[in-house]
Design an enzyme around this catalytic site. Structure first.
Site, short mmCIF file in Angstrom:
data_model
loop_
_atom_site.label_atom_id
_atom_site.label_comp_id
_atom_site.label_asym_id
_atom_site.label_seq_id
_atom_site.Cartn_x
_atom_site.Cartn_y
_atom_site.Cartn_z
N ASP A 198 -31.03 30.61 -13.73
CA ASP A 198 -31.90 29.75 -14.71
C ASP A 198 -32.14 30.58 -15.80
OD1 ASP A 198 -33.03 27.52 -15.31
OD2 ASP A 198 -34.90 27.76 -14.10
N SER A 250 -46.56 26.45 -18.34
CA SER A 250 -46.42 25.18 -17.05
C SER A 250 -44.88 24.88 -17.52
CB SER A 250 -47.46 24.12 -17.49
OG SER A 250 -47.12 23.01 -16.45
N ALA A 251 -44.29 24.59 -16.40
CA ALA A 251 -42.99 24.13 -16.43
C ALA A 251 -42.69 22.86 -15.67
CB ALA A 251 -41.93 25.15 -16.14
N SER A 252 -41.60 22.60 -15.34
CA SER A 252 -41.39 21.49 -14.28
C SER A 252 -41.73 21.47 -12.96
CB SER A 252 -39.70 21.01 -14.34
OG SER A 252 -39.20 22.18 -13.86
N LEU A 302 -51.20 30.47 -18.33
CA LEU A 302 -50.13 31.22 -19.17
C LEU A 302 -48.90 30.09 -19.69
CD1 LEU A 302 -49.70 34.62 -17.56
CD2 LEU A 302 -50.93 34.19 -19.55
N ALA A 352 -44.11 23.98 -11.58
CA ALA A 352 -45.21 24.69 -11.32
C ALA A 352 -45.81 25.19 -12.74
CB ALA A 352 -44.97 26.12 -10.37
N GLN A 353 -46.91 25.82 -12.39
CA GLN A 353 -47.45 26.50 -13.74
C GLN A 353 -48.14 27.81 -13.19
OE1 GLN A 353 -50.41 23.21 -14.06
NE2 GLN A 353 -52.15 24.51 -14.20
#
Length: 424
Positions: free
Chosen positions: A252, A86-88, A84, A90-91
């Site tokens: 965040d 993806s970031a720094s 769905l 985790a995904q």
């Protein structure tokens, strides 16, 4: 001409951050703010908030099955291999647990990311020390030390699950209706590197204008403006309660972590970065909120001292510059006539007032307010969180005994506050 230059620069930064990964993806998140960067940058870099380069599914499968001790087929009825987002760190993948009709989100940590990220941050600390000894008279090193600690926490998904449950409990118990939706955790499916939680359907907050246009709603009309104000009000109310009343808050609020759901409900995702303020700092910040809302320069000076934020002025009108500095750092409202902040320009308060000591714990508050400001500017709404939080700040001080009520029901600071100042 400048628009094209900005687009080219944004492409260069995008590919650099994508290739380097790690902490550079977080830098892209900070740069993707409408109040800090040109529109071309924001449009390109904001995609790295939740559409960063994904880890191939076979590597994700190895992490998932190792952490949960079973194969994907044994645990899940369905599992979407395409993430769905993806970031720094985790995904996330959409799935359905066997024997449970509820859709879930499975958050899986990128393999090897912790070592890469922490190496990047330690390199940043060296750069911060160099910068504060040369051009920028701001305690950058304390901020990077707090970043190291906070980001280090993001690699423990058990801690994140506990934080999510704690904040969900606080918001749902202290409101007739929680101002934001918080996903439920599936407790028996949480490990250090895997977190399974309730799936919440919604659209990213900065896509709301495009979504309105698709539905035939004028993004700049009265209906759209009312919706944007309601959304920001809900989000800001949640943060005011968390920071000022609880002291434990989600730290965040970048665009990738906020969804707009049916009925203009706001969902707040990703609790890897949370912060708990000591009571002294929480109440000191409550005093600062009131001072900023009232444009009270002397109150700002007193609050800075109380929080341990020490400054040295390089200008004649120190009190007014302190007020400007406080509002730049800790309020969401943009100065009249400005759409982009330039915090390090020669005329900025940061250049005129040296911040010699910045309490590490305050960085999460600063970051939260800065991200909220970026969201509001991106939605075309200029509002002051200090003014919205003023009553919450008074309630926090009242509950602590730091404020009393006079006969007319108005708040009155206790004289003991004044005795906190040296020499008084």
């Amino acid at each position: 001409m400048w628009e094209r230059q900005h687009e080219q620069a944004a492409d260069n930064i995008y590919f650099m951050c994508s290739d380097l990964g790690g902490f550079f993806l977080k830098i892209a998140q900070l740069l993707a703010k409408p109040d800090m960067a040109p529109a071309g940058w924001v449009k390109k870099l904001v995609t790295l908030c939740d559409q960063a380069p994904a880890t191939p599914f076979d590597a994700i499968q190895l992490v998932l099955e190792k952490e949960l001790g079973k194969s994907i087929g044994e645990i899940f009825e369905t599992f979407d291999e395409k993430p769905l987002g993806s970031a720094s760190i985790a995904q996330v993948h959409r799935a359905r647990v066997k024997g449970n009709k509820m859709n879930v989100v499975v958050k899986v940590q990128h393999p090897g990311i912790e070592r890469l990220m922490m190496t990047d941050i330690r390199n940043l600390q060296l750069f911060a020390l160099y910068m504060q000894r040369t051009d920028i008279k701001f305690d950058l090193h304390s901020i990077t030390k707090e970043m190291e600690k906070q980001i280090g926490y993001e690699f423990d998904f058990k801690r994140e699950a506990s934080a999510m449950e704690r904040i969900r409990c606080f918001l749902y118990e202290n409101n007739k209706k929680s101002p934001v939706l918080v996903p439920r955790v599936l407790r028996d499916m949480v490990t250090k590197r895997v977190l399974v939680m309730e799936y919440i359907n919604g659209i990213p907050i900065l896509s709301i204008g495009d979504e309105m246009a698709k539905r035939g709603i004028n993004p700049h009309g009265k209906i759209a403006e009312a919706a944007k104000h309601n959304i920001l009000s809900s989000l800001s109310r949640a943060y005011g309660q968390m920071i000022l009343k609880s002291g434990f808050f989600h730290a965040d609020p970048h665009p990738g972590n906020i969804l707009i759901c049916k009925g203009q409900e706001v969902a707040l995702l990703d609790y890897g970065q949370v912060k708990e303020l000591p009571d002294k700092l929480r109440l000191g910040y409550a005093n600062l909120v009131i001072a900023m809302a009232d444009d009270n320069a002397s109150g700002v000076s007193q609050s800075f001292w109380e929080m341990g934020l020490h400054t040295v002025a390089k200008c004649v009108n120190e009190q007014q510059e302190l007020l400007r500095l406080a509002q730049t750092l800790f309020d969401t409202k943009m100065p009249a006539g400005q759409t982009v902040l330039q915090p390090f320009s020669d005329d900025s308060s940061i250049k005129k007032i040296a911040v010699e000591t910045f309490p590490e714990e305050l960085f999460s508050v600063l970051r939260t307010v800065v991200l909220l400001r970026g969201l509001s500017v991106g939605m075309g709404v200029n509002y002051s969180c200090a003014q919205q939080w003023r009553s919450m700040a008074e309630e926090a001080l009242l509950a602590s005994g730091r404020v009393t009520r006079d006969g007319k029901g108005r708040s009155r600071r206790q004289a003991s506050l004044r005795r906190l100042r040296p020499g008084s």
